[in-house]
Scaffold this active site. Sequence first.
Site, PDB file in Angstrom:
ATOM      1  N   THR A 250       0.836  -1.195   0.000  1.00 50.82           N
ATOM      2  CA  THR A 250       0.000   0.000   0.000  1.00 50.82           C
ATOM      3  C   THR A 250       0.878   1.254   0.000  1.00 50.82           C
ATOM      4  O   THR A 250       0.588   2.230  -0.709  1.00 50.82           O
ATOM      5  CB  THR A 250      -0.944  -0.025   1.218  1.00 50.82           C
ATOM      6  OG1 THR A 250      -1.775  -1.191   1.082  1.00 50.82           O
ATOM      7  CG2 THR A 250      -1.826   1.207   1.296  1.00 50.82           C
ATOM      8  N   GLY A 253       2.230   1.825  -3.368  1.00 46.68           N
ATOM      9  CA  GLY A 253       1.093   2.241  -4.202  1.00 46.68           C
ATOM     10  C   GLY A 253       0.852   3.741  -4.071  1.00 46.68           C
ATOM     11  O   GLY A 253       0.631   4.442  -5.068  1.00 46.68           O
ATOM     12  N   GLU A 270      -3.069  -2.934  -7.199  1.00 46.14           N
ATOM     13  CA  GLU A 270      -3.485  -4.164  -6.518  1.00 46.14           C
ATOM     14  C   GLU A 270      -2.547  -4.290  -5.324  1.00 46.14           C
ATOM     15  O   GLU A 270      -1.377  -4.615  -5.490  1.00 46.14           O
ATOM     16  CB  GLU A 270      -3.361  -5.324  -7.514  1.00 46.14           C
ATOM     17  CG  GLU A 270      -4.236  -6.474  -7.162  1.00 46.14           C
ATOM     18  CD  GLU A 270      -3.498  -7.427  -6.283  1.00 46.14           C
ATOM     19  OE1 GLU A 270      -3.591  -7.237  -5.049  1.00 46.14           O
ATOM     20  OE2 GLU A 270      -2.824  -8.324  -6.788  1.00 46.14           O
ATOM     21  N   CYS A 304      -1.562 -11.641  -1.621  1.00 42.57           N
ATOM     22  CA  CYS A 304      -2.384 -10.528  -1.141  1.00 42.57           C
ATOM     23  C   CYS A 304      -3.767 -11.011  -0.739  1.00 42.57           C
ATOM     24  O   CYS A 304      -4.404 -10.422   0.118  1.00 42.57           O
ATOM     25  CB  CYS A 304      -2.475  -9.476  -2.237  1.00 42.57           C
ATOM     26  SG  CYS A 304      -2.838 -10.197  -3.838  1.00 42.57           S
ATOM     27  N   GLU A 404      -0.770  -6.503   7.331  1.00 41.57           N
ATOM     28  CA  GLU A 404      -0.476  -7.626   6.442  1.00 41.57           C
ATOM     29  C   GLU A 404       0.890  -8.216   6.804  1.00 41.57           C
ATOM     30  O   GLU A 404       1.909  -7.539   6.714  1.00 41.57           O
ATOM     31  CB  GLU A 404      -0.462  -7.142   4.987  1.00 41.57           C
ATOM     32  CG  GLU A 404      -0.281  -8.288   4.007  1.00 41.57           C
ATOM     33  CD  GLU A 404      -0.388  -7.839   2.556  1.00 41.57           C
ATOM     34  OE1 GLU A 404       0.282  -6.869   2.178  1.00 41.57           O
ATOM     35  OE2 GLU A 404      -1.138  -8.484   1.799  1.00 41.57           O
TER      36      GLU A 404
HETATM   37  P1  NDP Z   1       6.859  -3.028  -2.566  1.00 44.39           P
HETATM   38  O1  NDP Z   1       5.494  -2.521  -2.759  1.00 44.39           O
HETATM   39  O2  NDP Z   1       7.880  -2.074  -2.049  1.00 44.39           O
HETATM   40  O3  NDP Z   1       7.438  -3.649  -3.932  1.00 44.39           O
HETATM   41  C1  NDP Z   1       6.668  -4.150  -4.996  1.00 44.39           C
HETATM   42  C2  NDP Z   1       7.316  -3.744  -6.324  1.00 44.39           C
HETATM   43  O4  NDP Z   1       7.325  -2.330  -6.433  1.00 44.39           O
HETATM   44  C3  NDP Z   1       8.773  -4.186  -6.465  1.00 44.39           C
HETATM   45  O5  NDP Z   1       9.045  -4.513  -7.814  1.00 44.39           O
HETATM   46  C4  NDP Z   1       9.504  -2.924  -6.037  1.00 44.39           C
HETATM   47  O6  NDP Z   1      10.836  -2.887  -6.446  1.00 44.39           O
HETATM   48  C5  NDP Z   1       8.650  -1.857  -6.659  1.00 44.39           C
HETATM   49  N1  NDP Z   1       8.843  -0.534  -6.054  1.00 44.39           N
HETATM   50  C6  NDP Z   1       9.316  -0.215  -4.837  1.00 44.39           C
HETATM   51  N2  NDP Z   1       9.366   1.122  -4.673  1.00 44.39           N
HETATM   52  C7  NDP Z   1       8.924   1.665  -5.826  1.00 44.39           C
HETATM   53  C8  NDP Z   1       8.719   3.014  -6.283  1.00 44.39           C
HETATM   54  N3  NDP Z   1       9.000   4.076  -5.525  1.00 44.39           N
HETATM   55  N4  NDP Z   1       8.230   3.195  -7.524  1.00 44.39           N
HETATM   56  C9  NDP Z   1       7.914   2.153  -8.297  1.00 44.39           C
HETATM   57  N5  NDP Z   1       8.095   0.860  -7.934  1.00 44.39           N
HETATM   58  C10 NDP Z   1       8.579   0.618  -6.704  1.00 44.39           C
HETATM   59  O7  NDP Z   1       6.754  -4.289  -1.640  1.00 44.39           O
HETATM   60  P2  NDP Z   1       7.915  -5.105  -0.911  1.00 44.39           P
HETATM   61  O8  NDP Z   1       8.515  -5.994  -1.875  1.00 44.39           O
HETATM   62  O9  NDP Z   1       8.816  -4.186  -0.154  1.00 44.39           O
HETATM   63  O10 NDP Z   1       7.035  -5.901   0.161  1.00 44.39           O
HETATM   64  C11 NDP Z   1       6.509  -5.214   1.299  1.00 44.39           C
HETATM   65  C12 NDP Z   1       5.110  -5.688   1.595  1.00 44.39           C
HETATM   66  O11 NDP Z   1       4.254  -5.362   0.510  1.00 44.39           O
HETATM   67  C13 NDP Z   1       4.959  -7.200   1.752  1.00 44.39           C
HETATM   68  O12 NDP Z   1       5.297  -7.601   3.047  1.00 44.39           O
HETATM   69  C14 NDP Z   1       3.496  -7.351   1.480  1.00 44.39           C
HETATM   70  O13 NDP Z   1       2.758  -7.014   2.636  1.00 44.39           O
HETATM   71  C15 NDP Z   1       3.201  -6.306   0.415  1.00 44.39           C
HETATM   72  N6  NDP Z   1       3.206  -6.901  -0.957  1.00 44.39           N
HETATM   73  C16 NDP Z   1       2.002  -7.155  -1.543  1.00 44.39           C
HETATM   74  C17 NDP Z   1       1.960  -7.780  -2.764  1.00 44.39           C
HETATM   75  C18 NDP Z   1       0.664  -8.102  -3.412  1.00 44.39           C
HETATM   76  O14 NDP Z   1       0.548  -9.132  -4.082  1.00 44.39           O
HETATM   77  N7  NDP Z   1      -0.335  -7.227  -3.308  1.00 44.39           N
HETATM   78  C19 NDP Z   1       3.168  -8.187  -3.474  1.00 44.39           C
HETATM   79  C20 NDP Z   1       4.399  -7.826  -2.803  1.00 44.39           C
HETATM   80  C21 NDP Z   1       4.389  -7.197  -1.581  1.00 44.39           C
HETATM   81  P3  NDP Z   1      11.945  -3.274  -5.338  1.00 44.39           P
HETATM   82  O15 NDP Z   1      11.816  -4.732  -5.177  1.00 44.39           O
HETATM   83  O16 NDP Z   1      13.222  -2.832  -5.890  1.00 44.39           O
HETATM   84  O17 NDP Z   1      11.596  -2.522  -4.075  1.00 44.39           O
END
Ligand code: NDP
Length: 513
Positions: A250, A253, A270, A304, A404
């Site tokens: 979130t 997002g 999502e 999720c 979460e």
């Molecule tokens: P993030 O939301 O940080 O990462 C998801 C994706 O977004 C990764 O590819 C990440 O790259 C990218 N990202 C990170 N920062 C930015 C930015 N500023 N602009 C654009 N893209 C970005 O999640 P995390 O991997 O840190 O996980 C943290 C928590 O998020 C988990 O514990 C879980 O609760 C939730 N999550 C939920 C998911 C779902 O299916 N809805 C999937 C994954 C996580 P990078 O890896 O380099 O940070």
Amino acid sequence: MNTQISFGGKAVSEKNDAIDVQNINTQLFIDGKFIAAKNGGTIDVLNPANGELITKIAAAEAEDVDLAVKAAQKAFPVWAETPAAERGRLLLKLADLIEENLEELAQLESLDTGHPIRDSRRLDVPRTAACFRYFGGMADKIEGSVIPVEQGFLNYVLREPIGVVGQIVPWNFPLMFTSWKLGPALAAGNVVVMKPSEITPLSTLKIAELIKQAGFPDGVVNIVPGYGQTAGQRLADHPDIGKISFTGSTQTGRNIVNASSGNLKRVQLELGGKGANIVFEDADIDAAVNGAAWAIFHNQGQACIAGSRLVLHEKIADQFLQKFIALAESIRLGNPLDADTEMGPLTSQAHRDKVLSYAKIAVEQGGKILTGGVAPDDESLKNGFYVLPTVVEAKATDRVAQEEVFGPFVTVLRFKDDAEALEIANSTEYGLGSGLWTNNLQRAHRFAKKIKAGMCWINSYKRVNPGSPFGGVGKSGYGREMGFEAIHDYTEVKSVWVNVDAQIPPHFQRGES
Ligand code: NDP
């Protein structure tokens, strides 16, 4: 010669000839070519089952994303004007190639993410092919409409592609999510720049290879693995990208919405979830135990839509928990590439540590750990990022019932009547997946209507299908993946008015008084 994948010194895959880690594509895929990142940077990709290096991939930065966007822009007019049936044919061809490469894709996904190979083979790869096939079939059925307007006019509505779309894929289901995002975008005539998570980029890079093999024009799909703060951020703020589709946390997002405001790009999010899985006193207990275990322990709870809150009627709670805990404790943890493994490691060490920290948080707030809450003590698993299936009992306001955790970690909450069950279910900021176990038809439909969630499963959990819209409400995000909703979200609507035979009197009197 194959570089075999080993675990504790033993080759473990049944079919070691399917994957050779030295042949994995590790470069960026831009304009139909695999190329190094401009500044030559790389990122280590680790095996979550033992912490060892699998390979190094090219690390895209802002200038690589810019290059990919340029390639996509160049490809857009050609792709948008390609007959829809031809776009569909290429997507169907890609689905066939995915099935032909099932074993390699399954092994790559398991090696990179920790998914048990039995799940990668029977779920991730077939679902990926099915999703491309669904959208391949839909490409030439994206219809506009004719609106009944006033006499003398024809008004029709066109659905046109947006242009270049940016897609950010997380690490929990990289292969499947690649198809959820590419399928509708390409079918509708868009071109794509996609950033897989740098933690799990391998299956997406294999898809890039298959996209080339299928014959998609160069530049229609570009894959730029890299860090979120650099490559991800550039996608979100890029002035020539018309839409961002993001799956992740979130907080990220929120950052994406802020970054997207410069050119007011469309955003589909999502995000997280805290799925309430409610078991009523009249439920089939054995079916509910089985379904609730799948809801939280599939993919080590890194989903999720996971059923991470188990909301039990007080009359059946003890009986349910006895069976549920016995099942949780019997789950076989092991190497993801071993066909007998039912639960693999979490995908990264940092994430494993975060999940384990929640066991401490639960206890500090007065919660009780009923099983798990620690890493397994099995010597063969000690270098991997494993967590035992964990069941915690807590209060609905505790952090483990609100936040979460995203691991094999379920929080048990008890209720005494329907009103309390609904209050608990709707008590978090999230609203993504939810489940109801009951044999009372009226109650099931009543709850399905009142529960705050984008998806509700009755006497089941975690069903997904490419035709069924997937997404959430509240802090779980907005917009939908899959189904007609996804296709519509990848189109711009244009309303065209034609004067067929309307007689329009002069609007002004040409200066006559
Ligand atoms: P993030 O939301 O940080 O990462 C998801 C994706 O977004 C990764 O590819 C990440 O790259 C990218 N990202 C990170 N920062 C930015 C930015 N500023 N602009 C654009 N893209 C970005 O999640 P995390 O991997 O840190 O996980 C943290 C928590 O998020 C988990 O514990 C879980 O609760 C939730 N999550 C939920 C998911 C779902 O299916 N809805 C999937 C994954 C996580 P990078 O890896 O380099 O940070």
